[in-house]
Design an enzyme around this catalytic site. Sequence first.
Site, PDB file in Angstrom:
ATOM      1  N   ASP A   1       0.877  -1.181   0.000  1.00  0.00           N
ATOM      2  CA  ASP A   1       0.000   0.000   0.000  1.00  0.00           C
ATOM      3  C   ASP A   1       0.910   1.225   0.000  1.00  0.00           C
ATOM      4  O   ASP A   1       1.364   1.673   1.053  1.00  0.00           O
ATOM      5  CB  ASP A   1      -0.897  -0.002   1.248  1.00  0.00           C
ATOM      6  CG  ASP A   1      -1.741   1.260   1.337  1.00  0.00           C
ATOM      7  OD1 ASP A   1      -2.319   1.649   0.317  1.00  0.00           O
ATOM      8  OD2 ASP A   1      -1.817   1.852   2.426  1.00  0.00           O
TER       9      ASP A   1
ATOM     10  N   GLU B   1      -2.401  -1.819  -4.824  1.00  0.00           N
ATOM     11  CA  GLU B   1      -3.678  -1.168  -5.098  1.00  0.00           C
ATOM     12  C   GLU B   1      -3.560  -0.253  -6.315  1.00  0.00           C
ATOM     13  O   GLU B   1      -2.585   0.469  -6.471  1.00  0.00           O
ATOM     14  CB  GLU B   1      -4.122  -0.362  -3.866  1.00  0.00           C
ATOM     15  CG  GLU B   1      -5.573   0.065  -3.927  1.00  0.00           C
ATOM     16  CD  GLU B   1      -6.073   0.644  -2.600  1.00  0.00           C
ATOM     17  OE1 GLU B   1      -5.868   0.002  -1.560  1.00  0.00           O
ATOM     18  OE2 GLU B   1      -6.669   1.726  -2.625  1.00  0.00           O
TER      19      GLU B   1
ATOM     20  N   ASP C   1      -1.731   1.180   7.299  1.00  0.00           N
ATOM     21  CA  ASP C   1      -1.137   0.916   5.982  1.00  0.00           C
ATOM     22  C   ASP C   1      -0.777  -0.560   5.838  1.00  0.00           C
ATOM     23  O   ASP C   1      -0.850  -1.120   4.739  1.00  0.00           O
ATOM     24  CB  ASP C   1       0.124   1.773   5.800  1.00  0.00           C
ATOM     25  CG  ASP C   1      -0.110   3.210   6.206  1.00  0.00           C
ATOM     26  OD1 ASP C   1      -0.290   4.047   5.328  1.00  0.00           O
ATOM     27  OD2 ASP C   1      -0.140   3.469   7.427  1.00  0.00           O
TER      28      ASP C   1
END
Lengths: 183, 183
Positions: free
Chosen positions: B7, B67, B140
């Site tokens: 992330d 992502e 995170d």
Amino acid sequence: MRVFGIDPGSDRTGYGCIDSDGRVHQLVRCGAVRAGAADSFPDQLKIIYRELTVLLAEHRPDCVAIENIFHAVNARSALKLGHARGVAMLAAIEAGVTVVEYTPAEIKRAVVGYGRAEKPQVAQMVKVLLGLDAIPKPNDATDALAVAICHLHSGNLMQKAGARVASPKSQAPSPKSWRNYRP
Amino acid sequence: MRVFGIDPGSDRTGYGCIDSDGRVHQLVRCGAVRAGAADSFPDQLKIIYRELTVLLAEHRPDCVAIENIFHAVNARSALKLGHARGVAMLAAIEAGVTVVEYTPAEIKRAVVGYGRAEKPQVAQMVKVLLGLDAIPKPNDATDALAVAICHLHSGNLMQKAGARVASPKSQAPSPKSWRNYRP
């Protein structure tokens, strides 16, 4: 002083290397890393990183100058550009070279003397300032040379030459101040 | 199969490594690369790249899942995020690991079963699916574990297990299909 300018892009990343004694600028090399034909976006990033790493090792510049963009067309294109710009900066920092950033307006002011100059004006001035017969191709290479020239016209080099000084963070010197240093 | 989720963020890049036999997921390691205190933005990128490179060499995942963000708050934040994401992808590709991308909606669908799930719901499901006593910290790291789980619930692994298959590019499987594979 040797400055290596980079104009990053995921499809085509322009670069331009310039030597300068503070008076005369000499084109060393310019061109573009073409990554657009890669199989995937991560592969594009790899190509940009590796080719820039090779070029930086070959030319060993004192500084890498790169355009600082705040206003992209939209968030998506900014995100894509950010990837290319990130790996370009990484290539410089991994090569042990200082990275300096200039906004488009600073570059235009330093090269043309007017922060809202059009691209053809910038290209024309790059040609004149480097004493070239023609505007370098592709456009990305010219843009990279413009940011390298911007760095040469800002900060320490000008200070040494006794000219009006502008720090890289502030307004770049007007053409009036540095035109005197052309032979 | 070992999946390493990332992330990315310029201040803090979450990561989470998961082993799975297609039925049971086992947390290997998670945490965050903290680059926010670096002297400069290029130094932040260097820290992200180097720390991820070390982690990938140590854990040797089969795949890196990351992502895919299309909608940032604005172009400026997208550009900054793009830099961090670019060097994270580069670390994976330079480690010889395949990179797969999932949209936030795909991740939420794969982890919670609903593409518009809230962050606490995703975090809670990460905890449950990995059999943990508490939600991993920082956030995170949990987000990185969620994208890794999304990959485990999509594509080949599910195919091998005889479940309803969703390619990484299409809709992730509903929780119904993969909940059966929990012990």
